[in-house]
Design a protein around this motif. Structure first.
Motif, mmCIF file in Angstrom:
data_model
loop_
_atom_site.group_PDB
_atom_site.id
_atom_site.type_symbol
_atom_site.label_atom_id
_atom_site.label_comp_id
_atom_site.label_asym_id
_atom_site.label_seq_id
_atom_site.Cartn_x
_atom_site.Cartn_y
_atom_site.Cartn_z
ATOM 1 N N PRO A 410 1.091 -1.167 -0.452
ATOM 2 C CA PRO A 410 0.007 0.286 -0.054
ATOM 3 C C PRO A 410 0.762 1.841 0.490
ATOM 4 O O PRO A 410 0.510 2.451 -0.854
ATOM 5 C CB PRO A 410 -0.672 0.065 0.991
ATOM 6 N N TYR A 411 1.821 1.524 0.287
ATOM 7 C CA TYR A 411 3.022 2.623 0.630
ATOM 8 C C TYR A 411 3.026 2.886 -0.671
ATOM 9 O O TYR A 411 3.508 3.936 -1.025
ATOM 10 C CB TYR A 411 3.448 1.981 1.403
ATOM 11 N N LEU A 414 -1.185 2.157 -3.356
ATOM 12 C CA LEU A 414 -1.924 2.488 -3.673
ATOM 13 C C LEU A 414 -1.706 4.389 -3.453
ATOM 14 O O LEU A 414 -3.616 4.587 -4.382
ATOM 15 C CB LEU A 414 -2.191 2.868 -1.509
ATOM 16 N N LEU A 431 -3.642 9.265 1.045
ATOM 17 C CA LEU A 431 -3.752 8.072 1.446
ATOM 18 C C LEU A 431 -2.688 7.850 2.646
ATOM 19 O O LEU A 431 -3.043 7.177 3.543
ATOM 20 C CB LEU A 431 -4.157 7.188 0.746
ATOM 21 N N ILE A 435 -2.472 6.363 6.097
ATOM 22 C CA ILE A 435 -1.745 5.065 7.165
ATOM 23 C C ILE A 435 -0.780 5.659 8.153
ATOM 24 O O ILE A 435 -1.198 4.507 9.369
ATOM 25 C CB ILE A 435 -1.368 4.129 5.344
ATOM 26 N N THR A 472 -6.830 -6.198 2.616
ATOM 27 C CA THR A 472 -6.136 -5.475 1.436
ATOM 28 C C THR A 472 -6.234 -6.607 0.335
ATOM 29 O O THR A 472 -6.643 -5.525 -0.912
ATOM 30 C CB THR A 472 -4.378 -5.875 1.797
ATOM 31 N N ALA A 488 -7.328 2.555 4.126
ATOM 32 C CA ALA A 488 -5.776 2.663 4.008
ATOM 33 C C ALA A 488 -5.742 3.420 6.417
ATOM 34 O O ALA A 488 -4.839 2.700 6.960
ATOM 35 C CB ALA A 488 -5.341 4.305 4.164
#
Length: 599
Positions: A410-411, A414, A431, A435, A472, A488
């Motif tokens: 995701p880092y 996303l 986003l 997180i 996820t 997130a």
């Protein structure tokens, strides 16, 4: 003495280890560690902003470009054992300063990148090495200053990671918009150099010797004491060395055999007592006396090998000599610490076991590189692969590998995923900030819960990873901005457990004596898994043209990493293994211990 307590070749006495103040300058150390996490983790986890720029500028594939982002955290984890060795030898301050310089140089060299492959070295490997030096030092420095308040102090320090991610994601986006990616990288290189100032706050603890130690050293250096100890009255059948005042053990020589006759009171001095300095003070006195009085003996070398005399007592205060140095929880949660703190600290302040000369040949690389004893001991502790024979640890390692494969997804992806579905770049970057702030809240909440006796920390760890993985995997079901913000937040909150509770769960499963070894191996395997995770996701996108499959796969890997740990209690039951207790044994001398010690 406590289980797992040993002495290495280059031993260290408890009296040479500094006492953590649990406050004082330690709070400035916490501040430095917090700010360092803000900068280092904030820049690393906001790579998604640069990822979109690198895709556009270098025209590479998503899998190929993702190598730049995966190399940074991968190298950061992978150099953990090396960083531990350097920290043990040179201290947290020096290692942090050098790490900040290396990371900044890596960013500066990235300005001249002609292609994406150049960034693999400059931005990925070189900067990752620098961040790795800073990362471990920031953890160790706080643990070195705190015992009973360690959980609170460590919690404050690591919260800098989430806050840094929250800050640097929009800041990086702003810098890229204003100065292009090259200007943004240069400015962030200057920000990284500020970590030098944070590292300066990691002032090493100074060992304060007791008055009794100083008096003993002074007396030991007096000429009249040497003459008295070296005095050898002759006898017909041998030589007898006698302590005139009755304060020293009698050392007799009969024929070819040396016998060290230690009176009852001297054996009692060797028993571990609440005064943590007493054990090594008494042992050192007897060993030094023995080495002096046997200086003329033909069997001196044999005696020295068995008693490990002066070279064995070389003082050192490297932080890696504490078995609890990677333990992020408060020691007050350990029953043995609550019952007798001094005795507990004595039992965990140790070195690896003595390595026989024939086995030590396997580490000939140490001698070729000229590594110091402190560096050798730290690497041996962290790189002992025999722990992989433990089924519980092997299961935990496989879980960490699965989680690390999907951890950075995701880092990195996303923001680009959100941008592809029509969300503007600024909102897409935000986003990552979500997180970050959720991660901060999650670490605080779950860290507080982990300190409560009514919480099963293994179940908390497993469940958090399982929830995070499923979130996820299911996130591609909806690409609306509110849904992505919710995802997130869930991911950030629950993934904080993966970093914050790893050492605590390891101690619950394996015991404190194996923590350093387990932590070192985990860092290595996590680094390797982090290398391949993001590129695999990128290649899946290149092959499918969508982020759906990559997020499904990454989430499934994290969920599997959490789910498989539910089997640990069952495995423990099948093996008949009870939870480790790290008991501290305190016993009176037995009859056989009262007999003379033969060389």
């Amino acid at each position: 003495m406590g289980k797992g307590r040993g002495k290495g070749k280059h031993g260290v006495g408890v009296d040479s280890m500094p006492t953590p103040p649990d406050g004082g300058w330690g709070w400035f150390v916490v501040l430095g560690s917090f700010l360092l996490h803000v900068v280092a983790d904030g820049i690393v986890y906001s790579f998604g902003v640069f990822y979109m720029e690198f895709l556009t500028y270098f025209k590479g594939g998503k899998g190929e470009t993702a190598w730049v982002g995966s190399l940074v955290p991968g190298v950061t984890f992978l150099v953990g054992p090396v960083t531990s060795a350097l920290t043990n030898r040179y201290g947290c301050r020096s290692v942090t300063i050098v790490g900040a310089i290396i990371a900044a140089v890596g960013f500066i060299l990235s300005l001249f990148a002609p292609n994406i492959y150049y960034l693999f070295f400059s931005f990925g490997i070189l900067s990752g090495l620098g961040f790795g030096l800073m990362y471990l030092s920031a953890i160790v420095s706080v643990s070195h200053y705190f015992e009973s308040k360690r959980s609170f102090a460590t919690g404050i320090a690591v919260c800098g990671s989430g806050i840094g991610t929250f800050i640097f994601a929009p800041v990086s986006n702003l810098l890229v918009d204003e100065y292009t990616w090259r200007g943004a990288v240069l400015i962030e290189a200057g920000i990284i150099l500020n970590c030098i100032l944070f590292g300066v706050l990691f002032r090493p603890l100074v060992v304060k010797h007791e008055n009794a130690d100083r008096e003993y050293d002074e007396e030991k250096g007096k000429q009249e004491e040497k003459e008295k100890l070296m005095k050898k009255p002759a006898e017909s059948n041998g030589v007898q060395y006698t302590d005139q005042q009755g304060d020293l053990p009698d050392i007799q020589k009969t024929g070819t055999k040396d016998t060290l006759a230690i009176p009852n009171k001297h054996l009692q001095n060797l028993i571990l007592q609440n005064d943590t300095n007493q054990l090594f003070r008494s042992e050192g006195a007897i060993n030094n006396i023995a080495s002096k009085t046997l200086s003329a003996s033909p069997s001196k070398q044999s005696f020295n090998r068995q008693t490990s005399t002066q070279s064995h007592l070389t003082p050192s205060s490297g932080p890696m000599y504490r078995e609890d140095i990677f333990y992020s929880g408060s020691l007050i949660n350990i029953p043995q610490y609550r019952s007798n703190p001094n005795l507990f600290i004595t039992s965990i302040t140790s070195l690896p076991d003595v390595i026989p000369d024939d086995q030590d040949q396997d580490w000939c690389l140490f001698r070729c590189l000229g590594l110091s004893p402190e560096m050798r001991d730290a690497i041996r502790q962290m790189m002992d692969f025999s722990l992989l024979k433990d089924v519980i640890f092997l299961l935990f390692t496989i879980s960490n590998i699965c989680t690390s494969i999907g951890f950075n997804m995701p880092y990195i992806y996303l923001p680009d995923r959100a941008h592809e579905v029509g969300i503007n770049k600024t909102d897409a970057t935000f986003l990552v900030s979500v997180i970050g702030i959720a991660n901060t809240i999650g670490r605080v909440v779950f860290g507080w819960m982990a300190d409560k006796p009514w919480v099963n920390r293994l179940m908390l760890y497993n469940t958090s990873l399982f929830i995070c993985g499923n979130a996820t995997a299911l996130s591609p079901l909806n690409d609306s901005y509110p849904f992505l913000i919710g995802y997130a937040a869930v991911f950030g909150a629950f993934i904080g457990v993966y970093v914050g509770l790893t050492s605590v769960v390891l101690v619950d499963l394996l015991g404190l004596s194996k923590l350093t070894n387990a932590f070192g191996l985990l860092l290595m395997f996590k680094g390797l898994a982090t290398f391949i995770g993001p590129p695999i996701a990128g290649w899946l996108y290149d092959g499918t043209g969508s982020y759906n499959i990559p997020f499904h796969v990454a989430g499934t890997m994290v969920a599997i990493g959490g789910a498989m740990l539910y089997a640990i209690p069952f495995v423990q039951k099948c093996l008949g293994r009870k939870p480790p207790t790290d008991e501290i044994e305190l016993s009176a001398p037995r009859e056989e211990e009262m007999k003379p010690l033969s060389a």
